[in-house]
Design a protein around this motif. Structure first.
Motif, PDB file in Angstrom:
ATOM      1  N   SER A   1       5.904  18.748  -4.656  1.00 57.14           N
ATOM      2  CA  SER A   1       4.905  17.997  -5.405  1.00 57.14           C
ATOM      3  C   SER A   1       3.505  18.473  -5.016  1.00 57.14           C
ATOM      4  N   ALA A   2       2.768  18.987  -6.002  1.00 57.82           N
ATOM      5  CA  ALA A   2       1.380  19.399  -5.760  1.00 57.82           C
ATOM      6  C   ALA A   2       0.482  18.206  -5.433  1.00 57.82           C
ATOM      7  N   PRO A   3       0.583  17.058  -6.147  1.00 56.63           N
ATOM      8  CA  PRO A   3      -0.234  15.900  -5.756  1.00 56.63           C
ATOM      9  C   PRO A   3       0.024  15.445  -4.323  1.00 56.63           C
ATOM     10  N   ALA A   4       1.272  15.536  -3.863  1.00 56.38           N
ATOM     11  CA  ALA A   4       1.576  15.148  -2.482  1.00 56.38           C
ATOM     12  C   ALA A   4       0.900  16.085  -1.499  1.00 56.38           C
ATOM     13  N   ARG A   5       0.884  17.385  -1.815  1.00 53.30           N
ATOM     14  CA  ARG A   5       0.213  18.336  -0.920  1.00 53.30           C
ATOM     15  C   ARG A   5      -1.284  18.076  -0.869  1.00 53.30           C
ATOM     16  N   ARG A   6      -1.888  17.813  -2.030  1.00 50.17           N
ATOM     17  CA  ARG A   6      -3.328  17.534  -2.039  1.00 50.17           C
ATOM     18  C   ARG A   6      -3.637  16.251  -1.277  1.00 50.17           C
ATOM     19  N   PHE A   7      -2.855  15.206  -1.507  1.00 44.33           N
ATOM     20  CA  PHE A   7      -3.095  13.939  -0.817  1.00 44.33           C
ATOM     21  C   PHE A   7      -2.937  14.115   0.695  1.00 44.33           C
ATOM     22  N   PHE A   8      -1.914  14.849   1.106  1.00 44.02           N
ATOM     23  CA  PHE A   8      -1.684  15.051   2.537  1.00 44.02           C
ATOM     24  C   PHE A   8      -2.856  15.786   3.175  1.00 44.02           C
ATOM     25  N   ALA A   9      -3.364  16.821   2.493  1.00 39.60           N
ATOM     26  CA  ALA A   9      -4.486  17.577   3.042  1.00 39.60           C
ATOM     27  C   ALA A   9      -5.740  16.706   3.162  1.00 39.60           C
ATOM     28  N   TRP A  10      -6.053  15.955   2.090  1.00 36.50           N
ATOM     29  CA  TRP A  10      -7.222  15.084   2.145  1.00 36.50           C
ATOM     30  C   TRP A  10      -7.038  13.966   3.177  1.00 36.50           C
TER      31      TRP A  10
ATOM     32  N   VAL B   1       0.835  -1.204   0.000  1.00 36.69           N
ATOM     33  CA  VAL B   1       0.000   0.000   0.000  1.00 36.69           C
ATOM     34  C   VAL B   1       0.870   1.254   0.000  1.00 36.69           C
ATOM     35  N   GLY B   2       1.872   1.298   0.870  1.00 37.21           N
ATOM     36  CA  GLY B   2       2.707   2.486   0.967  1.00 37.21           C
ATOM     37  C   GLY B   2       3.444   2.796  -0.318  1.00 37.21           C
ATOM     38  N   LEU B   3       4.087   1.801  -0.904  1.00 38.47           N
ATOM     39  CA  LEU B   3       4.839   2.034  -2.136  1.00 38.47           C
ATOM     40  C   LEU B   3       3.913   2.378  -3.300  1.00 38.47           C
ATOM     41  N   THR B   4       2.737   1.754  -3.354  1.00 38.99           N
ATOM     42  CA  THR B   4       1.801   2.054  -4.439  1.00 38.99           C
ATOM     43  C   THR B   4       1.269   3.472  -4.336  1.00 38.99           C
ATOM     44  N   VAL B   5       0.984   3.929  -3.124  1.00 36.63           N
ATOM     45  CA  VAL B   5       0.534   5.309  -2.942  1.00 36.63           C
ATOM     46  C   VAL B   5       1.605   6.283  -3.426  1.00 36.63           C
ATOM     47  N   LEU B   6       2.859   6.011  -3.102  1.00 32.90           N
ATOM     48  CA  LEU B   6       3.941   6.906  -3.520  1.00 32.90           C
ATOM     49  C   LEU B   6       4.126   6.884  -5.039  1.00 32.90           C
ATOM     50  N   LEU B   7       4.009   5.711  -5.643  1.00 36.20           N
ATOM     51  CA  LEU B   7       4.092   5.652  -7.101  1.00 36.20           C
ATOM     52  C   LEU B   7       2.944   6.407  -7.761  1.00 36.20           C
ATOM     53  N   LEU B   8       1.776   6.371  -7.146  1.00 35.32           N
ATOM     54  CA  LEU B   8       0.638   7.129  -7.679  1.00 35.32           C
ATOM     55  C   LEU B   8       0.900   8.622  -7.568  1.00 35.32           C
ATOM     56  N   LEU B   9       1.413   9.078  -6.432  1.00 35.21           N
ATOM     57  CA  LEU B   9       1.700  10.497  -6.260  1.00 35.21           C
ATOM     58  C   LEU B   9       2.803  10.958  -7.206  1.00 35.21           C
TER      59      LEU B   9
END
Length: 432
Positions: free
Chosen positions: A254-263, A199-207
């Motif tokens: 990374s903008a996707p990382a910021r959005r994911f972190f906020a959500w 799960v962790g590695l897949t989330v990072l690859l998605l971001l």
């Protein structure tokens, strides 16, 4: 995972060190040979272990040990065939892991825990030698991340198949209804570990834009379901803390990382308020407050191990590699297990491995490989409190090896040759 679909697409199969041309004409190193992926999968098979839950078809332990040890021997032989010139990449992590063999051999030679200690020393030596042979292809790329995810996705598929075939065997009463391996003997902590890492590695690859949302969902959702069914608190906390470290390293770039972190913060807050009672019941696993406070009896084993009288040699070098138990009870703590088996010298070397990886990660600029390495380092550091494996050939060492490969300095790419100009005959007077 590639950016063009699929949950876990394949990586390139060009020979290691070869160069390919990117979309903008820039030279970049190609991925490792496909056979390197086979070596990595064989190392993963070796770390699956031979003791665990009861399976649908009883598998003799000797047969499982033969398969796992045969996988390690095959991995070493194949890695040696791929790297006959013995080209290694410098690695402080593997160097310290090699030094860990010294207290292991010195303590195991005393045979205090039997001849099995020497067998485990030989296994660790073969494991480390294979890592040295693979270090040639460590270039801070994501090829090994894809291999790692692909390998543990296959294990989780096997676990899910066992759950469908024999749900009673996969959710036994002697484990409190927690998910186990029904086709291959895997314990709930093992399954939880594999699911959390996937799960962790897949989330990072998605971001990082290396896979699609649909492809990531196919992997993440079933893995989270299996993780919840294992009721493994260590794996869950390791996943959360590892992702906080990894995504935190990408927030500024990374903008996707910021959005994911906020959500993620909003979702965690809502879940903590709405499902607080259900989360507390899942976390306690039906245990009493007293049983939970002493970590399901682990604290008693730890106190007995620390109070055991030891000679100076045993304090420095340990008693030898064993089955990670003390007085017939599991130790379930990597640091105490290393102290018991490899002494204070082993504890210092294991701490040096984690500090070396963490220090290099902090010095690297923000990037997706660095974030994946931080996730693995954070996960293994937290899991070491209630799991064993940092001092012997295990999945945890394989996770840290992947982190070391991600933090390796990338090899400089050779410039592409300039396009050839048409040759003209130079007049004789011009030559003079």
């Amino acid at each position: 995972m590639g950016s063009t679909g699929g949950a876990v697409p394949g990586s390139g199969g060009a020979p290691g060190g070869a160069l390919t041309e990117g979309s903008h004409g820039a030279a970049r190193p190609a991925g490792p040979p496909r056979a390197v992926g086979v070596v990595w999968l064989l190392l993963g098979l070796n770390t699956l272990g031979s003791a665990g839950a009861k399976t649908v078809v009883p598998l003799p332990r000797s047969l499982i040990q033969m398969a796992t040890m045969g996988a390690l021997v095959a991995a070493f032989a194949l890695a040696l065939a791929l790297n006959l010139r013995l080209r290694f990449r410098p690695s402080a992590f593997v160097f310290l892991l090699t030094l860990l063999l010294v207290p292991s051999v010195i303590s195991s030679a005393q045979l205090e825990v039997g001849f099995g200690a020497l067998f485990r020393c030989a296994r660790l030596a073969l494991f480390v030698a294979t890592l040295w042979l693979l270090s040639r292809w460590w270039d801070a790329g994501l090829a090994f991340v894809r291999l790692h995810v692909r390998m543990y996705v296959a294990v989780l598929v096997l676990v899910a198949a066992g759950l469908l075939v024999a749900p009673g065997t996969a959710l036994p009463e002697y484990y409190g209804g927690r998910l186990v391996g029904a086709l291959w003997p895997l314990t709930p902590p093992q399954i939880g570990q594999y699911a959390a890492v996937v799960v962790g590695l897949t989330v990072l690859l998605l971001l990082g834009g290396r896979t699609t949302r649909a492809g990531a969902a196919v992997v993440i959702v079933p893995a989270l379901v299996l993780l919840a069914m294992t009721h493994t608190r260590t794996a869950t906390l390791g996943l959360l803390i590892g992702l906080v470290l990894a995504i935190g390293s990408l927030v500024l770039t990374s903008a996707p990382a910021r959005r994911f972190f906020a959500w993620a913060v909003v979702g965690a807050t809502v879940a903590a308020v709405v499902f607080s009672s259900a989360l507390r019941a899942w976390f306690l696993r039906g245990q009493s407050q007293e049983n939970f406070s002493n970590l399901t009896g682990r604290a008693k084993v730890w106190d007995a191990l620390l109070s055991e009288p030891r000679t100076v040699r045993e304090q420095v070098f340990g008693v030898g590699l064993s089955d990670k138990s003390f007085d017939g009870l599991p130790i379930d703590n990597s640091w105490l297990a290393v102290y018991h088996e490899q002494g204070l010298l082993g504890v210092a070397l294991v701490a040096g491995m984690l500090l070396a990886l963490g220090g290099v990660a902090l010095l690297r600029p923000p990037s997706l490989p660095r974030a994946c390495a931080l996730f693995l380092i954070g996960y293994c550091a937290l899991s070491s409190y209630t799991e064993v494996g940092l001092g012997d050939a295990s999945a945890y060492l394989l996770h840290l090896t992947l982190a070391a490969a991600l933090l390796a300095a990338p090899a400089p790419a050779a410039p592409l040759p300039a396009p050839g100009l048409p040759r003209r005959r130079v007049p004789r007077w011009a030559r003079r």
